[in-house]
Design a protein around this motif. Structure first.
Motif, mmCIF file in Angstrom:
data_model
loop_
_atom_site.group_PDB
_atom_site.id
_atom_site.type_symbol
_atom_site.label_atom_id
_atom_site.label_comp_id
_atom_site.label_asym_id
_atom_site.label_seq_id
_atom_site.Cartn_x
_atom_site.Cartn_y
_atom_site.Cartn_z
ATOM 1 N N GLU A 142 0.857 -1.283 0.111
ATOM 2 C CA GLU A 142 -0.108 0.079 -0.046
ATOM 3 C C GLU A 142 1.025 1.440 0.228
ATOM 4 O O GLU A 142 0.443 2.135 -0.617
ATOM 5 N N THR A 202 -4.229 2.736 8.800
ATOM 6 C CA THR A 202 -5.447 2.184 8.885
ATOM 7 C C THR A 202 -6.808 2.751 9.041
ATOM 8 O O THR A 202 -8.145 2.284 9.555
ATOM 9 N N ILE A 262 -10.455 4.877 8.893
ATOM 10 C CA ILE A 262 -11.151 4.805 7.979
ATOM 11 C C ILE A 262 -11.987 6.120 8.201
ATOM 12 O O ILE A 262 -12.187 6.974 8.839
ATOM 13 N N THR A 284 -17.959 7.515 5.482
ATOM 14 C CA THR A 284 -18.619 6.928 4.251
ATOM 15 C C THR A 284 -19.217 5.496 4.774
ATOM 16 O O THR A 284 -19.726 4.764 4.064
ATOM 17 N N LYS A 343 -24.062 -7.619 3.040
ATOM 18 C CA LYS A 343 -23.495 -6.147 2.892
ATOM 19 C C LYS A 343 -22.307 -5.782 4.287
ATOM 20 O O LYS A 343 -21.211 -5.330 3.503
ATOM 21 N N GLU A 393 -19.272 -7.696 3.528
ATOM 22 C CA GLU A 393 -18.264 -6.767 2.329
ATOM 23 C C GLU A 393 -17.790 -5.654 2.863
ATOM 24 O O GLU A 393 -16.760 -5.180 2.812
ATOM 25 N N LEU A 394 -18.391 -4.928 3.819
ATOM 26 C CA LEU A 394 -17.963 -3.763 4.400
ATOM 27 C C LEU A 394 -16.906 -3.998 5.266
ATOM 28 O O LEU A 394 -15.748 -3.354 5.217
ATOM 29 N N ARG A 400 -14.823 -6.650 5.033
ATOM 30 C CA ARG A 400 -13.596 -7.135 4.053
ATOM 31 C C ARG A 400 -13.057 -5.822 3.612
ATOM 32 O O ARG A 400 -11.862 -5.634 3.604
ATOM 33 N N LYS A 401 -13.800 -4.963 3.215
ATOM 34 C CA LYS A 401 -13.319 -3.841 2.391
ATOM 35 C C LYS A 401 -12.304 -2.668 3.458
ATOM 36 O O LYS A 401 -11.550 -1.985 2.923
ATOM 37 N N VAL A 402 -12.882 -2.725 4.657
ATOM 38 C CA VAL A 402 -12.222 -1.700 5.732
ATOM 39 C C VAL A 402 -11.344 -2.437 6.552
ATOM 40 O O VAL A 402 -10.691 -1.906 7.570
ATOM 41 N N GLY A 403 -11.138 -3.678 6.338
ATOM 42 C CA GLY A 403 -10.124 -4.558 7.021
ATOM 43 C C GLY A 403 -10.588 -5.048 8.325
ATOM 44 O O GLY A 403 -9.468 -5.357 9.295
#
Length: 239
Positions: A39, A92, A94, A98, A196, A199-200, A202-205
């Protein structure tokens, strides 16, 4: 004037070299570990050491990647500050604005002026400990709880989450379960956002529960003491 321009040119050359070094380190690490995405690479002020942020963690290496320091901590000997920890907090972070808060259970305590997000598994013992021993001591906060069942650990957590989410009074159903072990016996059919939320996460770790996210984007893992949570809430409210 010529001396000034020469200084500017020299600074520019150093900056270009630093970028080139960081780019070459990034390339070398990605070549050695093709399954991981690097990253960010940042040169530290310590003896040619480079900070590499990848896979949600920080490792260290030199410009030739002749060694790697993994799962270690860089500490400033003068201030005793955990520099690795501070950098991880920043890397990390966020964007709180969002987060789809309509997919979370909203509990308002006191005036609700401060904001806190919690990713929680209904069958996670540490999540219950967080709610019963720590969050009960905190007021003037709006807590948004994302139901995040980790089915590999808790096979029935998804079913319980559905009962809570679809209950007539969602907040009461959540508090009855998380504080008193009283699960809603029946619920109507409704659209449950578990996929959902997954998925969120996983997206934000988010990989474990409970995970707390504060209004300034910083996160905290586990059922930490309420005084630490209070400190982070106070810090976030100043931003």
């Amino acid at each position: 004037m010529l001396k000034k321009f020469a200084s500017i040119a020299l600074l520019s050359a150093f900056a270009t070299a630093a970028v080139a070094d960081e780019a070459s380190v990034k390339k070398a690490v990605e070549s050695a570990y093709p399954k991981f995405k690097v990253e960010k690479v940042t040169k530290t002020p310590y003896a040619g050491l480079y900070e590499v942020f990848m896979g949600g963690q920080i490792i260290y290496t030199d410009e030739k990647m002749s060694f790697l320091i993994a799962e270690g901590r860089l500490v400033d000997p003068k201030t005793k500050k955990d520099l690795t920890g501070e950098r991880l907090e920043e890397l990390t972070k966020i964007d709180f604005s969002t987060l789809p808060l309509n997919q979370a259970i909203k509990v308002v305590k006191g005036n609700g002026s401060r904001k806190l997000v919690v990713f929680s598994d209904v069958d996670c013992p540490f999540c219950k400990r967080l709610e019963r021993n720590e969050l009960v001591n905190i007021t003037d906060v709006t807590i948004y709880t994302f139901l995040y069942p980790i089915e590999q650990l808790h096979p029935d957590a998804a079913n319980k989450s559905k009962l809570i989410w679809c209950a007539k009074d969602r907040v009461k159903a959540w508090e009855d379960w998380i504080l008193r072990d009283q699960l809603a016996s029946a619920a109507g059919s409704c659209d449950v956002p578990l996929e959902k939320v997954g998925e969120l996460a996983r997206k934000v770790g988010v990989t474990s529960t409970p995970t707390l996210i504060f209004a300034d984007g910083k996160r905290m893992l586990g059922a930490q003491p309420y005084k630490e949570i209070e400190r982070m809430l106070a810090s976030a409210s100043k931003k």
